[in-house]
Scaffold this active site. Structure first.
Site, PDB file in Angstrom:
ATOM      1  N   LYS A  57     -11.788   0.316   2.686  1.00  0.00           N
ATOM      2  CA  LYS A  57     -10.406   0.026   2.304  1.00  0.00           C
ATOM      3  C   LYS A  57     -10.414  -0.839   1.069  1.00  0.00           C
ATOM      4  CE  LYS A  57      -6.266   0.769   4.109  1.00  0.00           C
ATOM      5  NZ  LYS A  57      -5.967   1.876   5.024  1.00  0.00           N
ATOM      6  N   ASP A  97      -2.273   3.856   0.181  1.00  0.00           N
ATOM      7  CA  ASP A  97      -1.924   3.102   1.387  1.00  0.00           C
ATOM      8  C   ASP A  97      -0.604   2.392   1.055  1.00  0.00           C
ATOM      9  OD1 ASP A  97      -3.204   2.241   4.115  1.00  0.00           O
ATOM     10  OD2 ASP A  97      -2.477   0.363   3.277  1.00  0.00           O
TER      11      ASP A  97
HETATM   12  N1  GLU Z   1      -4.326   4.765   3.916  1.00  0.00           N
HETATM   13  C1  GLU Z   1      -4.323   5.820   4.873  1.00  0.00           C
HETATM   14  C2  GLU Z   1      -4.846   5.314   6.206  1.00  0.00           C
HETATM   15  O1  GLU Z   1      -4.778   4.151   6.514  1.00  0.00           O
HETATM   16  C3  GLU Z   1      -5.021   7.077   4.372  1.00  0.00           C
HETATM   17  C4  GLU Z   1      -6.468   6.928   4.013  1.00  0.00           C
HETATM   18  C5  GLU Z   1      -7.057   8.153   3.334  1.00  0.00           C
HETATM   19  O2  GLU Z   1      -6.381   9.154   3.202  1.00  0.00           O
HETATM   20  O3  GLU Z   1      -8.231   8.048   2.940  1.00  0.00           O
HETATM   21  O4  GLU Z   1      -5.286   6.075   7.025  1.00  0.00           O
END
Ligand code: GLU
Length: 367
Positions: A57, A97
């Site tokens: 992340k 996100d």
């Molecule tokens: N931010 C989104 C999550 O928390 C998507 C992450 C992604 O697609 O890599 O799942």
């Protein structure tokens, strides 16, 4: 204009099952501990839906609502340049996100590609369609949240037609969850966001409400609706509750007043551990974040596969494969929960941790 200094992070949690994967958050309350927790959730989320990724992340401490588009672009390009050596299509693949979107992904892709000297669309997912984004990615998380709620409703014998729905947060996830559930027959009765709330027991039109929110900056003040606070929304007598904002929204105190039958977690970590226990004891069906909101990363995976193959799937193909992934993950988690007599959150972790541990031990240790 002087130079502005922002603090940013990229945390890589585990890569036993494949390249690191996870979004980038732009929000004033981002800190290292939060990004670490979100990275770990990604490891287990990709395992639950069985896609070949690890977990990561990113985050930048900023308030994108108070920055101009040019400022967000410069911040994004600098952030991307600074994590350039840590990311890559086979190393770590960022995505949107909270506070980031397809345009931010376009700038990340362009910065990465410019520094490489050739186009690398597969370095990020959640891109605009014109740059190799996948059909259906924008609505994928919300669709997955809705599919999970539908499967849970089936299990407890709740008819979706006319079932009442309350949603906290009306960003990408909250809005698309509402759209999908209303399409399945539910009645949206309440929505809150950072600027207030809208309540109408006769039903709210999700699209009209989104248009109002785009124009005014909040769902509050929507025609025909009364105001409602977060606290009141969580206490509402309703069938399905979708928390789709930030972490730690459902505390122990909130949980003891919840009157919903099903909670489908659109956000990451919306329920505190203490609250989770209370909800389980009350018999509320909680579909945990690492399952409920995994539709987003699932279609991110589809986008990456399409990019690597220089291919484009029609929307129907994306949606059918998303549906398949979500239904089988839901079934696996819910069957195990029943067999072991545990909550769906516990069984989701039993499955996910098991998969990561199996991969890790089969890889062994090198050097
Ligand atoms: N931010 C989104 C999550 O928390 C998507 C992450 C992604 O697609 O890599 O799942």
């Amino acid at each position: 204009m002087g130079a502005w200094v922002f603090t940013g992070y990229r945390v890589q949690h585990n890569k036993a099952r494949g390249p690191y994967k996870g979004g980038v958050r732009y929000h004033p309350s981002v800190d290292l501990d939060e990004v670490k927790a979100l990275a770990a959730w990604m490891t287990f989320k990709t395992a639950v839906v069985d896609i070949p990724y690890g977990g990561a992340k990113g985050g930048v401490v900023c308030d994108p609502k108070r920055l101009s588009s040019g400022e967000v672009e410069r911040l994004t390009r600098r952030y991307t340049a600074m994590i350039m050596d840590e990311i890559g299509p086979f190393k770590d693949v960022p995505a949107p996100d909270v506070g980031t979107d397809a345009q931010v992904m376009a700038w990340m892709m362009d910065t990465y590609s410019s520094l490489k000297g050739y186009s690398v669309p597969e370095v990020v997912t959640g891109k605009p369609i014109a740059l190799g984004g996948s059909y259906g990615r924008e609505e994928a998380t919300g669709k997955g949240v809705a599919v999970c709620a539908r499967e849970a409703a089936k299990k407890i014998g709740l008819r979706l037609k006319g079932a009442t729905l309350a949603v906290q947060g009306y960003g990408k996830v909250g809005y698309w969850s509402a759209e999908a559930l209303v399409e399945m027959g539910c009645k949206l009765i309440a929505v809150t966001d950072a600027g207030g709330g809208a309540y109408n027991p006769k039903g709210l039109d999700p699209r009209g409400l989104k248009e109002h929110e785009r124009r005014s900056g909040s769902v509050s003040g929507y025609e025909g609706a009364e105001g409602i606070s977060n606290e009141e929304l969580f206490q509402l007598e309703c069938d399905i509750l979708v928390p789709a904002a930030l972490e730690n929204q459902i505390s122990e105190e909130v949980a003891s007043n919840v009157n919903a039958k099903i909670i489908s977690e659109g956000a990451n970590g919306p329920t505190t551990p203490g609250a989770d226990k209370i909800l389980y004891e009350k018999g509320v069906v909680v579909i945990p974040d690492i399952l409920a909101n995994a539709g987003g990363v699932t279609v991110s995976y589809f986008e990456w596969v399409q990019n690597l193959n220089r291919d484009r799937w029609p929307l129907e193909t994306v949606n059918a494969r998303l549906e398949g992934k979500m239904v089988s993950a839901f079934k696996a988690v819910s069957d195990l929960a029943e067999r072991e007599g545990v909550s769906m959150r516990t069984s989701a972790y039993m499955l996910a941790v098991g998969k990561v541990a199996e991969a890790q031990s089969q890889l062994g240790l090198f050097p």
